[in-house]
Scaffold this active site. Structure first.
Site, PDB file in Angstrom:
ATOM      1  N   SER A 210     -14.776   7.610  82.139  1.00 30.75           N
ATOM      2  CA  SER A 210     -15.165   7.889  80.760  1.00 30.75           C
ATOM      3  C   SER A 210     -15.867   6.680  80.160  1.00 30.75           C
ATOM      4  CB  SER A 210     -13.928   8.255  79.934  1.00 30.75           C
ATOM      5  OG  SER A 210     -14.263   8.488  78.587  1.00 30.75           O
ATOM      6  N   ARG A 379     -16.691  11.265  75.269  1.00 29.05           N
ATOM      7  CA  ARG A 379     -15.880  12.045  74.335  1.00 29.05           C
ATOM      8  C   ARG A 379     -15.918  13.543  74.652  1.00 29.05           C
ATOM      9  NH1 ARG A 379     -18.381   8.860  70.187  1.00 29.05           N
ATOM     10  NH2 ARG A 379     -16.968   7.247  69.446  1.00 29.05           N
ATOM     11  N   VAL A 500      -7.222   7.532  70.338  1.00 29.03           N
ATOM     12  CA  VAL A 500      -8.203   6.783  71.122  1.00 29.03           C
ATOM     13  C   VAL A 500      -9.599   7.415  71.066  1.00 29.03           C
ATOM     14  CG1 VAL A 500      -6.408   5.957  72.676  1.00 29.03           C
ATOM     15  CG2 VAL A 500      -7.652   8.038  73.261  1.00 29.03           C
ATOM     16  N   GLU A 501     -10.580   6.656  71.566  1.00 25.38           N
ATOM     17  CA  GLU A 501     -11.994   7.053  71.589  1.00 25.38           C
ATOM     18  C   GLU A 501     -12.476   7.475  70.198  1.00 25.38           C
ATOM     19  OE1 GLU A 501     -13.394   9.561  74.701  1.00 25.38           O
ATOM     20  OE2 GLU A 501     -12.322   8.479  76.260  1.00 25.38           O
ATOM     21  N   GLY A 502     -12.085   6.703  69.200  1.00 29.51           N
ATOM     22  CA  GLY A 502     -12.395   7.016  67.812  1.00 29.51           C
ATOM     23  C   GLY A 502     -11.227   7.770  67.207  1.00 29.51           C
TER      24      GLY A 502
END
Length: 824
Positions: A210, A379, A500-502
């Site tokens: 990712s 994402r 996570v990831e924003g």
């Protein structure tokens, strides 16, 4: 006659605005109106002359570009530049990262549905399908989730070895570099399957695929860097991690205190120009076991050693270095609710050569753009896959439990209160798989930054609802942890996906609409570019095209609202046509609301997060509904499919109505608020929650074999056998399919007090002895009852085992304990 002509003129103008007619059509229409007024003596000659003169002046002003630019566009440009919000370099890089895709059609108020219908899902190659059917199955079989999470706090060594050997860390690395070169959809499918067995297993595999050094190297790395690192990443010799977040920085990269200063230092016995790094990173997945570390930091060159004396602050930069590089310290582990490796990395004045910068010195200061582009694609794969796995697992497992668990002599899945929860599980699982397929396939075509942000936020939120609803239905079965519990780990680790990831709060309130309003709008981004560049000619063209667009969307929004969307277009006839039309109405409403909001609030909108988030919710639900429509049309179109699609679409429309209503109620400028209410919701909010009838349909289908059940469970690892928590439930479902009729016959006899005995076994013996059931029916009822009891059973443990002495009790002993206690 005058009134009639004026009404006719108004109707024609409304039609021209509704269809978005060109400027010359308006000019011709105005001339014809004046001609009609003159022919029928509807106005005095003096009035006609005045109107004709004003019309001619307006026509000249609008049709002569040079005159229009000087008189109208130049003052507008000055105003626009004053209200244009300030944008940091980081914000600009985030904004420009990735591509716009189907979400742009939804934002523009008049979607071209044919683009959605013509879009093709990615087809798995024979190699990818084989990997799912063999390598993924084999890896899942190596893992015992209870032992991973409770006993070992790690994957078994055999799993680690298999991951390396079969290149699970190299799914996105292209074949030319030795990787598997899988599509985004294939990666998504792999993570979904692994997550249905073990969240720790899925996270371990997904993170390097990712946001990891592999993708950064392929996209931006120098040839030397690729040659050095990619073969090791592919073979599994190198385990990667990437350090982005830290104690002072989460979602706001501009707050990053980690610093690299250019200077001279010693490296391998030579004095060279390099970087002195000071950094502290946390929440870094795979850090405790990583052998190669990527780091993001702010780069500063106070001596101009990089060749530009006028430039000191370069901005965020990315490097790659071995974990054992002198001065780099990998700290202790975090424990984020699951056993996947996660920890800290820090260092003080660590000297690193310049060739550690990913892409070399030419990429100094371009790190955030690099990361944003990789994240925008990532994402759409990893966290949506985790969310879908939770949905598919919930759909199948809760279905088994709700079918076989009886209270008050009724299967609990038939209680209306329980159906509220199981209906949500069914409808949202259908939604999750629809979004996974569409979004991952989109990533294979481009890097749709807004669509992937929508997918990350909405799918992790739906996962939260599905898992919580499953916990409600399963009750004690889900609460009591142990080898039989297939729900507890997902419940514990759910906040990780939200964070996570924003973080979801950030993604909803800032990213989806903040990026979507500028990137997806037909004109805004180009207008901003023209304004920043002072390009009056381009700004003039865009401004007047934008004004025509805004008038068209306002008229369309109002007309479609008044007509109940009956005047909207649908690309198909049949059961889904009303949904296509309603979504077009909502798209027009979003387009007009956006234009009015940006025009009235300008740069203030950037700081009105709740207001912009509601428009982002409208865009999100439009995207979700599009995914559901596509998924249904690509499926069997069976009655079961239709019921699930209706549930999902009705929910989307309800959420849109709620978001629009809250947006209008809270708009801070009263005149604009009144106009918004008039044009968008003239008859009030027309959308209701999912009806009890539709909810009961999908809740009942959760308890039955159907094409939808198989379509939604295709990626669940089912072959773990009778000692696997999911395998046990899958076998129980098969027993129910084969034996339920015989068991229900026995059940009705027992409840009618027609059988003697206190236990099930005694009553079955009595039924056979009195020939109320055949021998085959008794055998089937016994088999069903054994499976039913296994379904409802939970685990218990010795105090020594719970205290950490895992050798004190074998897995067989734990499994048999509940069976020994049975009295019924």
């Amino acid at each position: 006659m005058t009134v009639t002509i004026l009404l006719l003129g108004f109707a024609c103008a409304w039609l021209l605005a509704f269809v978005g007619a060109a400027l010359w059509s308006w000019t011709l229409g105005g001339a014809l109106l004046l001609l009609l007024l003159a022919l029928f003596d509807a106005l005095s000659p003096g009035a006609l002359i005045v109107l004709a003169a004003l019309g001619a002046l307006l026509a000249l002003l609008l049709h002569l570009p040079a005159l229009r630019r000087n008189v109208l566009s130049a003052p507008a440009l000055r105003v626009f530049r004053k209200v244009l919000p300030e944008m940091s370099r980081t914000e600009r890089e985030v904004l420009e990262a990735g591509d716009v895709w189907w979400e742009a059609e939804l934002f523009r108020g008049r979607p071209d549905w044919q683009k959605l219908l013509d879009f093709s899902y990615t087809a798995l190659t024979a190699e990818e399908q084989s990997f799912l059917d063999h390598e993924c199955e084999a890896l899942c079989a190596l893992c015992d989730d209870w032992r991973i999470e409770y006993e070992q706090k790690d994957l078994p060594q055999a799993a680690w070895d298999y991951i390396r050997e079969r290149k699970f860390f190299a799914m996105l690395i292209r074949k030319e570099f030795g990787g598997l070169g899988f599509s985004a959809l294939a990666q998504s499918a792999v993570v979904t399957k692994l997550a249905s067995k073990s969240v720790t297993l899925a996270v371990t595999v997904m993170v390097p695929n990712s946001l990891g050094p592999g993708e950064l190297l392929m996209r931006y790395g120098t040839e030397a860097q690729r040659a050095q690192w990619l073969p090791r990443l592919v073979s599994g010799e190198a385990i990667p991690c990437f350090g982005l977040t830290g104690p002072e920085v989460g979602s706001d990269a501009t707050a990053m205190p980690d610093l690299g200063v250019v200077g001279y230092g010693e490296h391998q016995g030579q004095r060279i120009v390099g970087l002195y790094l000071s950094f502290s990173k946390r929440y870094i997945t795979l850090a405790p076991v990583a052998t190669v570390i990527g780091l993001a930091f702010k780069l500063r060159d106070p001596q101009g050693l990089l060749g530009d004396p006028a430039r000191i602050d370069y901005g965020i930069t990315c490097i790659l270095l071995p974990a054992d590089h002198p001065g780099v310290h990998v700290g202790r582990r975090h424990y984020p609710g699951a056993a996947f490796m996660n920890g800290t990395i820090h260092g003080r004045q660590v000297f690193v050569p310049l060739d550690a910068i990913i892409g070399g010195v030419a990429m100094a200061g371009k790190g955030w753009r690099m990361l944003s582009e990789c994240l925008s694609a990532g994402r759409g794969i990893s966290l949506p896959a985790l969310s879908t796995a939770a949905g598919q697992l919930g759909y199948r497992m809760v279905g088994v439990y709700a079918r076989m668990r009886r209270q008050f002599k009724v299967a609990i899945g038939k209680f209306e209160g329980v159906q509220e929860a199981t209906g949500r599980i069914a409808g949202f699982t259908y939604t999750l798989e629809a979004m996974r397929l569409l979004t991952a396939s989109a990533v294979d075509h481009c890097a749709p930054s807004v669509a992937t942000a929508i997918a990350k936020y909405q799918m992790t939120e739906l996962m939260r609802i599905v898992v919580s609803s499953g916990m409600d239905v399963l009750a004690g079965k889900a609460i009591q942890q142990g080898p039989r519990n297939f729900m507890a780990t997902g419940f514990k680790v759910m906040p990780v996906a939200i964070t996570v990831e924003g973080a979801n709060i950030l993604t909803r309130n800032l990213m989806i609409y903040g990026q979507g309003a500028i990137r997806c709008h037909r004109y805004v981004f180009e207008e901003m570019e023209a304004a920043h560049a002072g390009d009056l000619k381009k700004f003039d063209r865009l401004l007047f095209a934008h004004l025509g667009f805004a008038v068209n969307r306002a008229v369309r929004a109002f007309t479609l609202a008044l007509s109940g969307a009956r005047l909207a277009r649908s690309p198909l006839r049949g059961e889904l046509a009303p949904y296509f039309r309603q979504l077009e109405r909502c798209s027009a409403a979003l387009a007009f609301a956006s234009d009015l909001t940006m025009g009235v609030l300008g740069g203030r909108l950037k700081f009105m997060e709740r207001l912009s988030a509601r428009l982002g919710d409208v865009l999100s639900q439009l995207y979700i509904a599009s995914a559901v429509l596509k998924f249904y049309l690509e499926g069997s179109r069976s009655p079961a499919e239709l019921a699930h699609a209706r549930w999902a679409l009705e929910h989307c429309l309800y959420e849109i109505g709620q978001a629009l209503g809250a947006f209008v109620r809270n708009f801070p400028v009263a005149p604009a608020r009144w106009l918004l209410r008039l044009l968008l919701l003239p008859l009030g909010n027309p959308y209701a929650p999912v009806s009890d009838r539709v909810n009961a349909q999908v809740a009942d289908l959760l308890l039955e074999a159907s094409d939808v059940r198989e379509r939604l469970g295709g990626l669940v690892f089912k072959n773990g056998g009778p000692h696997d928590p999911v395998g046990r439930m899958e076998q129980a479902w098969q027993v129910a399919e084969e034996c339920e009729r015989a068991y229900l016959k026995f059940f009705h006899l027992a409840n009618a007090d027609a059988l003697r005995g206190d236990s099930v076994a005694e009553r079955l013996d009595d039924a056979l002895a009195r020939q109320l059931l055949t021998a085959a029916e008794v055998a089937q009822a016994r088999r069903y009852d054994e499976a039913r009891y296994e379904v409802i059973l939970t685990d218990d443990f010795s105090k020594e085992y719970l205290a950490g002495d895992f050798a004190a009790e074998s897995a067989e002993r734990i499994e048999q304990a509940g069976l020994h206690a049975r009295v019924a």
